[in-house]
Design a protein around this motif. Structure first.
Motif, PDB file in Angstrom:
ATOM      1  N   VAL A  26      30.050  34.079  52.745  1.00 60.34           N
ATOM      2  CA  VAL A  26      28.423  33.751  53.021  1.00 60.34           C
ATOM      3  C   VAL A  26      27.808  35.272  52.923  1.00 60.34           C
ATOM      4  CG1 VAL A  26      26.746  32.868  54.571  1.00 60.34           C
ATOM      5  CG2 VAL A  26      29.156  31.894  54.374  1.00 60.34           C
ATOM      6  N   LYS A  27      26.863  35.197  52.329  1.00 59.51           N
ATOM      7  CA  LYS A  27      25.868  36.676  51.871  1.00 59.51           C
ATOM      8  C   LYS A  27      24.455  35.940  52.080  1.00 59.51           C
ATOM      9  CE  LYS A  27      29.146  39.372  50.487  1.00 59.51           C
ATOM     10  NZ  LYS A  27      29.579  40.441  51.532  1.00 59.51           N
ATOM     11  N   GLU A  28      23.629  36.613  53.429  1.00 59.46           N
ATOM     12  CA  GLU A  28      22.306  36.222  53.345  1.00 59.46           C
ATOM     13  C   GLU A  28      21.323  37.315  52.743  1.00 59.46           C
ATOM     14  OE1 GLU A  28      20.974  35.164  57.296  1.00 59.46           O
ATOM     15  OE2 GLU A  28      22.804  34.206  57.831  1.00 59.46           O
ATOM     16  N   HIS A  29      20.391  36.474  52.139  1.00 59.23           N
ATOM     17  CA  HIS A  29      19.326  37.335  51.432  1.00 59.23           C
ATOM     18  C   HIS A  29      17.857  36.875  51.887  1.00 59.23           C
ATOM     19  CE1 HIS A  29      22.434  39.096  48.998  1.00 59.23           C
ATOM     20  NE2 HIS A  29      23.065  37.851  48.913  1.00 59.23           N
ATOM     21  N   GLY A  30      17.657  37.294  53.210  1.00 57.83           N
ATOM     22  CA  GLY A  30      16.210  36.888  53.527  1.00 57.83           C
ATOM     23  C   GLY A  30      16.332  35.328  54.133  1.00 57.83           C
ATOM     24  N   ASP A  31      15.396  34.543  53.436  1.00 60.20           N
ATOM     25  CA  ASP A  31      15.441  33.001  53.715  1.00 60.20           C
ATOM     26  C   ASP A  31      16.446  32.254  52.806  1.00 60.20           C
ATOM     27  OD1 ASP A  31      14.000  33.274  51.409  1.00 60.20           O
ATOM     28  OD2 ASP A  31      12.179  31.748  52.182  1.00 60.20           O
ATOM     29  N   HIS A  32      17.393  32.887  51.989  1.00 58.92           N
ATOM     30  CA  HIS A  32      18.373  32.356  51.123  1.00 58.92           C
ATOM     31  C   HIS A  32      19.712  32.903  51.575  1.00 58.92           C
ATOM     32  CE1 HIS A  32      14.715  31.350  48.825  1.00 58.92           C
ATOM     33  NE2 HIS A  32      15.502  30.460  48.270  1.00 58.92           N
ATOM     34  N   ALA A  33      20.548  31.996  51.341  1.00 63.01           N
ATOM     35  CA  ALA A  33      22.165  32.437  51.288  1.00 63.01           C
ATOM     36  C   ALA A  33      22.940  31.985  50.325  1.00 63.01           C
ATOM     37  CB  ALA A  33      22.617  31.822  52.831  1.00 63.01           C
TER      38      ALA A  33
ATOM     39  N   ASP B 253      19.196  31.670  61.764  1.00 61.10           N
ATOM     40  CA  ASP B 253      19.664  32.063  60.498  1.00 61.10           C
ATOM     41  C   ASP B 253      20.834  33.120  60.440  1.00 61.10           C
ATOM     42  OD1 ASP B 253      17.060  34.542  59.848  1.00 61.10           O
ATOM     43  OD2 ASP B 253      18.429  34.324  61.532  1.00 61.10           O
ATOM     44  N   THR B 254      21.843  32.477  60.996  1.00 59.44           N
ATOM     45  CA  THR B 254      23.055  33.140  61.126  1.00 59.44           C
ATOM     46  C   THR B 254      24.086  32.916  59.837  1.00 59.44           C
ATOM     47  OG1 THR B 254      24.535  31.546  62.465  1.00 59.44           O
ATOM     48  CG2 THR B 254      23.053  33.045  63.487  1.00 59.44           C
ATOM     49  N   HIS B 255      24.886  33.841  59.592  1.00 60.73           N
ATOM     50  CA  HIS B 255      25.879  33.347  58.693  1.00 60.73           C
ATOM     51  C   HIS B 255      26.559  32.054  58.815  1.00 60.73           C
ATOM     52  CE1 HIS B 255      25.215  37.190  56.867  1.00 60.73           C
ATOM     53  NE2 HIS B 255      26.319  37.525  56.482  1.00 60.73           N
ATOM     54  N   GLU B 256      26.967  31.917  60.079  1.00 58.51           N
ATOM     55  CA  GLU B 256      27.806  30.665  60.450  1.00 58.51           C
ATOM     56  C   GLU B 256      26.980  29.306  60.143  1.00 58.51           C
ATOM     57  OE1 GLU B 256      27.223  33.501  62.581  1.00 58.51           O
ATOM     58  OE2 GLU B 256      29.154  34.282  62.290  1.00 58.51           O
ATOM     59  N   ASP B 257      25.443  29.566  60.506  1.00 59.35           N
ATOM     60  CA  ASP B 257      24.885  28.191  60.285  1.00 59.35           C
ATOM     61  C   ASP B 257      24.807  27.709  58.623  1.00 59.35           C
ATOM     62  OD1 ASP B 257      24.325  27.822  62.835  1.00 59.35           O
ATOM     63  OD2 ASP B 257      22.216  28.864  62.764  1.00 59.35           O
ATOM     64  N   ALA B 258      24.752  28.970  57.744  1.00 57.80           N
ATOM     65  CA  ALA B 258      24.525  28.611  56.186  1.00 57.80           C
ATOM     66  C   ALA B 258      26.097  28.210  56.047  1.00 57.80           C
ATOM     67  CB  ALA B 258      24.364  30.083  55.618  1.00 57.80           C
ATOM     68  N   GLY B 259      26.997  28.885  56.465  1.00 57.65           N
ATOM     69  CA  GLY B 259      28.340  28.338  56.159  1.00 57.65           C
ATOM     70  C   GLY B 259      28.687  26.863  56.668  1.00 57.65           C
ATOM     71  N   VAL B 260      28.131  26.468  57.755  1.00 63.72           N
ATOM     72  CA  VAL B 260      28.203  25.309  58.405  1.00 63.72           C
ATOM     73  C   VAL B 260      27.507  23.973  57.540  1.00 63.72           C
ATOM     74  CG1 VAL B 260      27.527  23.770  60.293  1.00 63.72           C
ATOM     75  CG2 VAL B 260      28.686  25.747  60.682  1.00 63.72           C
ATOM     76  N   ALA B 261      26.401  24.630  57.050  1.00 59.22           N
ATOM     77  CA  ALA B 261      25.359  23.675  56.155  1.00 59.22           C
ATOM     78  C   ALA B 261      26.248  23.682  54.657  1.00 59.22           C
ATOM     79  CB  ALA B 261      23.981  24.391  55.751  1.00 59.22           C
ATOM     80  N   ALA B 262      27.055  24.468  54.242  1.00 53.78           N
ATOM     81  CA  ALA B 262      27.763  24.308  52.983  1.00 53.78           C
ATOM     82  C   ALA B 262      28.947  23.235  53.259  1.00 53.78           C
ATOM     83  CB  ALA B 262      28.194  25.675  52.457  1.00 53.78           C
ATOM     84  N   ALA B 263      29.570  23.533  54.353  1.00 49.40           N
ATOM     85  CA  ALA B 263      30.442  22.772  54.680  1.00 49.40           C
ATOM     86  C   ALA B 263      30.002  21.134  54.813  1.00 49.40           C
ATOM     87  CB  ALA B 263      31.317  23.105  56.045  1.00 49.40           C
ATOM     88  N   ALA B 264      28.871  20.940  55.509  1.00 53.96           N
ATOM     89  CA  ALA B 264      28.528  19.676  55.717  1.00 53.96           C
ATOM     90  C   ALA B 264      28.203  19.031  54.493  1.00 53.96           C
ATOM     91  CB  ALA B 264      27.232  19.694  56.554  1.00 53.96           C
TER      92      ALA B 264
END
Length: 138
Positions: free
Chosen positions: A71-78, A3-14
């Motif tokens: 990217v801002k993470e909030h627990g299990d959401h970003a 659950d890193t910022h990079e992973d959430a950003g990568v998912a959004a980019a995908a």
């Protein structure tokens, strides 16, 4: 799930890459079951309606990208805030070239998935309403 910022950003980019390519199968895999999307005119699309725009060929992009994603993470959401730019058509009509996008991702056992998208016009850009109080461009 990592659950890193990079992973959430990568998912959004995908997700944006799949949208750009009209890849309904990949978009399907990246959306949560309860996904909802809000377009720049305030309409709300269910997951099935969102996917159908691509599967039917009604929505086509020649280019689509996220600029300056935050990217801002909030627990299990970003939450990803970005400028979505691109060119394309919906049912043969041009889509706005610039939208402000809020993308909510949910961390699931298999990674980040897109739960919600909300877009709004960027006033004064091609395809958007004019800036209030300013004359319209010809």
């Amino acid at each position: 799930m990592n659950d890193t910022h990079e992973d959430a950003g990568v998912a959004a980019a995908a997700w944006v890459a799949a949208e750009a390519g009209g890849d309904a199968a990949t978009i399907d895999a990246l959306l949560t079951d309860d996904f909802a999307g809000v377009g720049p005119l305030g309409f709300v699309l269910s997951r099935a309606e969102w996917l159908d725009r691509h599967a039917s060929g009604a929505l086509r992009y020649s280019a689509l990208r996220l600029e300056d994603p935050r990217v801002k993470e909030h627990g299990d959401h970003a939450v990803v805030l970005a400028l979505q730019t691109g060119e394309g058509t919906y049912q043969g009509h041009p889509v706005p070239q610039a939208l402000r996008a809020t993308i909510v991702l949910r961390g699931e056992t298999d990674g980040w998935r897109v739960a919600h998208v909300h877009t709004s016009f960027v006033a004064g850009t091609p395809g958007a309403p004019p800036i209030p109080g300013r004359p319209s461009r010809p």
